[in-house]
Design an enzyme around this catalytic site. Sequence first.
Site, PDB file in Angstrom:
ATOM      1  NE  ARG A 118     -19.048 -49.529 -42.216  1.00 45.64           N
ATOM      2  CZ  ARG A 118     -19.552 -50.473 -42.960  1.00 45.64           C
ATOM      3  NH1 ARG A 118     -18.767 -50.849 -44.351  1.00 45.64           N
ATOM      4  NH2 ARG A 118     -20.463 -51.503 -42.549  1.00 45.64           N
ATOM      5  CE  LYS A 140     -15.053 -28.705 -32.789  1.00 44.97           C
ATOM      6  NZ  LYS A 140     -15.761 -27.693 -31.750  1.00 44.97           N
ATOM      7  CD  GLU A 182     -16.132 -17.656 -34.753  1.00 45.97           C
ATOM      8  OE1 GLU A 182     -15.303 -17.655 -34.025  1.00 45.97           O
ATOM      9  OE2 GLU A 182     -17.302 -18.327 -34.721  1.00 45.97           O
ATOM     10  CE  LYS A 220     -10.824 -24.052 -36.190  1.00 45.50           C
ATOM     11  NZ  LYS A 220     -12.459 -24.363 -36.557  1.00 45.50           N
ATOM     12  CD  GLU A 230     -14.227 -28.201 -28.474  1.00 40.19           C
ATOM     13  OE1 GLU A 230     -14.379 -28.391 -29.533  1.00 40.19           O
ATOM     14  OE2 GLU A 230     -14.834 -27.896 -27.648  1.00 40.19           O
ATOM     15  NE  ARG A 234     -11.214 -27.799 -32.795  1.00 41.64           N
ATOM     16  CZ  ARG A 234     -11.489 -28.641 -34.086  1.00 41.64           C
ATOM     17  NH1 ARG A 234     -10.850 -29.777 -34.113  1.00 41.64           N
ATOM     18  NH2 ARG A 234     -12.210 -28.046 -34.811  1.00 41.64           N
ATOM     19  CG  ASN A 238     -15.649 -23.831 -27.386  1.00 35.20           C
ATOM     20  OD1 ASN A 238     -15.969 -23.686 -28.742  1.00 35.20           O
ATOM     21  ND2 ASN A 238     -15.668 -24.739 -26.606  1.00 35.20           N
ATOM     22  CG  HIS A 241     -18.171 -19.499 -29.978  1.00 39.28           C
ATOM     23  ND1 HIS A 241     -17.180 -18.804 -29.847  1.00 39.28           N
ATOM     24  CD2 HIS A 241     -18.485 -19.938 -31.062  1.00 39.28           C
ATOM     25  CE1 HIS A 241     -16.817 -18.729 -31.218  1.00 39.28           C
ATOM     26  NE2 HIS A 241     -17.687 -19.364 -32.061  1.00 39.28           N
ATOM     27  CG  HIS A 245     -23.717 -20.956 -29.070  1.00 39.47           C
ATOM     28  ND1 HIS A 245     -23.115 -22.154 -29.032  1.00 39.47           N
ATOM     29  CD2 HIS A 245     -23.208 -20.737 -30.483  1.00 39.47           C
ATOM     30  CE1 HIS A 245     -22.359 -22.432 -29.844  1.00 39.47           C
ATOM     31  NE2 HIS A 245     -22.548 -21.712 -30.805  1.00 39.47           N
ATOM     32  CG  HIS A 255     -21.592 -17.909 -35.255  1.00 39.95           C
ATOM     33  ND1 HIS A 255     -22.031 -18.614 -34.408  1.00 39.95           N
ATOM     34  CD2 HIS A 255     -20.086 -18.019 -35.227  1.00 39.95           C
ATOM     35  CE1 HIS A 255     -21.230 -19.255 -33.859  1.00 39.95           C
ATOM     36  NE2 HIS A 255     -20.034 -18.821 -34.360  1.00 39.95           N
TER      37      HIS A 255
HETATM   38  N1  LIG Z   1     -17.456 -26.753 -38.228  1.00 36.90           N
HETATM   39  C1  LIG Z   1     -17.141 -25.862 -37.524  1.00 36.90           C
HETATM   40  O1  LIG Z   1     -15.890 -25.881 -37.088  1.00 36.90           O
HETATM   41  C2  LIG Z   1     -17.741 -24.554 -37.396  1.00 36.90           C
HETATM   42  C3  LIG Z   1     -17.100 -23.525 -36.858  1.00 36.90           C
HETATM   43  C4  LIG Z   1     -17.888 -22.275 -37.083  1.00 36.90           C
HETATM   44  C5  LIG Z   1     -19.363 -22.262 -37.339  1.00 36.90           C
HETATM   45  N2  LIG Z   1     -19.650 -23.427 -38.000  1.00 36.90           N
HETATM   46  C6  LIG Z   1     -20.996 -23.483 -38.519  1.00 36.90           C
HETATM   47  O2  LIG Z   1     -20.932 -22.382 -39.581  1.00 36.90           O
HETATM   48  C7  LIG Z   1     -22.151 -22.269 -40.164  1.00 36.90           C
HETATM   49  C8  LIG Z   1     -22.248 -20.532 -40.354  1.00 36.90           C
HETATM   50  O3  LIG Z   1     -21.403 -20.479 -41.414  1.00 36.90           O
HETATM   51  P1  LIG Z   1     -21.466 -19.175 -42.453  1.00 36.90           P
HETATM   52  O4  LIG Z   1     -21.539 -18.141 -41.663  1.00 36.90           O
HETATM   53  O5  LIG Z   1     -20.836 -19.208 -43.359  1.00 36.90           O
HETATM   54  O6  LIG Z   1     -23.057 -19.227 -42.777  1.00 36.90           O
HETATM   55  P2  LIG Z   1     -23.868 -19.870 -44.255  1.00 36.90           P
HETATM   56  O7  LIG Z   1     -23.050 -20.953 -44.701  1.00 36.90           O
HETATM   57  O8  LIG Z   1     -25.273 -19.968 -44.002  1.00 36.90           O
HETATM   58  O9  LIG Z   1     -23.722 -18.466 -45.225  1.00 36.90           O
HETATM   59  C9  LIG Z   1     -24.236 -17.135 -44.872  1.00 36.90           C
HETATM   60  C10 LIG Z   1     -24.845 -16.678 -46.093  1.00 36.90           C
HETATM   61  O10 LIG Z   1     -23.833 -16.329 -47.303  1.00 36.90           O
HETATM   62  C11 LIG Z   1     -24.291 -16.833 -48.400  1.00 36.90           C
HETATM   63  N3  LIG Z   1     -23.137 -16.875 -49.227  1.00 36.90           N
HETATM   64  C12 LIG Z   1     -22.242 -17.670 -49.008  1.00 36.90           C
HETATM   65  N4  LIG Z   1     -21.000 -17.388 -49.848  1.00 36.90           N
HETATM   66  C13 LIG Z   1     -21.226 -16.490 -50.357  1.00 36.90           C
HETATM   67  C14 LIG Z   1     -20.467 -15.602 -51.275  1.00 36.90           C
HETATM   68  N5  LIG Z   1     -19.168 -15.947 -51.616  1.00 36.90           N
HETATM   69  N6  LIG Z   1     -21.230 -14.206 -51.707  1.00 36.90           N
HETATM   70  C15 LIG Z   1     -22.184 -14.217 -51.405  1.00 36.90           C
HETATM   71  N7  LIG Z   1     -23.193 -14.821 -50.488  1.00 36.90           N
HETATM   72  C16 LIG Z   1     -22.514 -16.120 -50.050  1.00 36.90           C
HETATM   73  C17 LIG Z   1     -24.925 -18.154 -48.208  1.00 36.90           C
HETATM   74  O11 LIG Z   1     -25.887 -18.503 -49.075  1.00 36.90           O
HETATM   75  C18 LIG Z   1     -25.604 -17.530 -46.900  1.00 36.90           C
HETATM   76  O12 LIG Z   1     -26.946 -17.043 -47.268  1.00 36.90           O
HETATM   77  C19 LIG Z   1     -23.193 -22.284 -38.731  1.00 36.90           C
HETATM   78  O13 LIG Z   1     -24.032 -23.356 -38.899  1.00 36.90           O
HETATM   79  C20 LIG Z   1     -22.021 -22.821 -37.746  1.00 36.90           C
HETATM   80  O14 LIG Z   1     -22.761 -23.552 -36.817  1.00 36.90           O
HETATM   81  C21 LIG Z   1     -18.984 -24.463 -37.788  1.00 36.90           C
END
Ligand SMILES: NC(=O)c1ccc[n+]([C@@H]2O[C@H](COP(=O)([O-])OP(=O)(O)OC[C@H]3O[C@@H](n4cnc5c(N)ncnc54)[C@H](O)[C@@H]3O)[C@@H](O)[C@H]2O)c1
Length: 350
Positions: A118, A140, A182, A220, A230, A234, A238, A241, A245, A255
């Site tokens: 939990r 999130k 972003e 942020k 949100e 918040r 978006n 976005h 998306h 992204h």
């Molecule tokens: N929780 C939230 O508020 C929130 C907000 C925005 C996005 N997200 C989520 O985040 C995700 C995208 O995150 P991301 O863009 O970090 O993608 P990711 O985590 O897939 O990382 C992108 C790539 O970079 C590689 N990588 C990570 N760190 C590295 C480093 N230091 N050096 C070399 N390679 C590295 C990873 O292995 C991966 O192949 C999506 O799933 C999205 O939905 C969440």
Amino acid sequence: MKCFRIGEREKRESVIVCRKKVFSAALAPLKERLLNGGGIVFTDTNVHALYRASIEKYLGGVPVFAMPAGEEHKNAETLFALLGAMREAGLRRDSLLVALGGGVVGDVGGLAAALYMRGIGCIQVPTTLLAQVDSSVGGKTAVDFGGVKNLIGAFHPPVRVLADPVFLNTLPRRELRSGLGEMVKHGALCPSLFEKLEGADDLLDPAFLAELVPENIAFKASVVRRDPREQGLRRCLNLGHTTGHAVELSSGLSHGACVLIGLLLESVLSARHLRADEAFLERLRALCKRALGEEKMPPLDLKGALLDKKNGAGDGVTLAVPVAAGEYELLRLPFGQYAREIGEAMETLC
Ligand SMILES: NC(=O)c1ccc[n+]([C@@H]2O[C@H](COP(=O)([O-])OP(=O)(O)OC[C@H]3O[C@@H](n4cnc5c(N)ncnc54)[C@H](O)[C@@H]3O)[C@@H](O)[C@H]2O)c1
């Protein structure tokens, strides 16, 4: 070193620290606490391969679980595999999960921490630019399910976020651009940040981007602090976005690149329907185009926009759109009209 706090004091407060030497100065002192069921390091295969030596040197003996890298593995299977590894490692109610990776690792790890017994504490160590300026801040967590992004999730603020610029040095340009998307979105809402981005010689220079990380986090955090669940403000995060998306579903772009395209196209709708500052929107479009660089806008499938759960019920689409420096409004359009006007905007801009 910079430090921020968000959340309700004494309840769910996240401490966010931007610092160098995260392994030796921030994680190594936790090692004793993490051993013998006190914690687990959760990462992905790419990050593990790059930072294995540091993990072994500073956290040797702490169990490590590495998921296969990539959004396609941000699913229930990976979540349950991680929960299994946590049980096997004997984690307890007072244990910690250290999520070392990009947004995917942060989202899956945060959700596993929310569910295990939990809720146990989660320390986020974001290793992508996107994770440092965006996904690790705000609590999130989610996995994709049934073809829908982030369908299963929870709000579970990390106890600590440790953002170290060193990780940006190994990030490919595609991932730097993704985080930049972003940052441009934050810039549309935060004039001082916008001006710094506009003034950059090279928008993808890791040193320049690393310098702007604390200001992005502070921005942020200031939004999340005022609306953690949100329910109002918040939603400004978006921006770009909804259309972004849809672009993401029909392209192989990152992204953040999709967010930049979303911002570009939605700014045209903003100018058409709202009392917007056209001069600012022109500057925003110019910045988005510079940030996109060589990335090309793909043919767009707007069905994805319908799957965006943030749109709410009915046939309409609600967009958070920029209207002036630091200002946004919500724009609601019937889906058919939205699709047609975005199509027209694409023809004008591409
Ligand atoms: N929780 C939230 O508020 C929130 C907000 C925005 C996005 N997200 C989520 O985040 C995700 C995208 O995150 P991301 O863009 O970090 O993608 P990711 O985590 O897939 O990382 C992108 C790539 O970079 C590689 N990588 C990570 N760190 C590295 C480093 N230091 N050096 C070399 N390679 C590295 C990873 O292995 C991966 O192949 C999506 O799933 C999205 O939905 C969440």
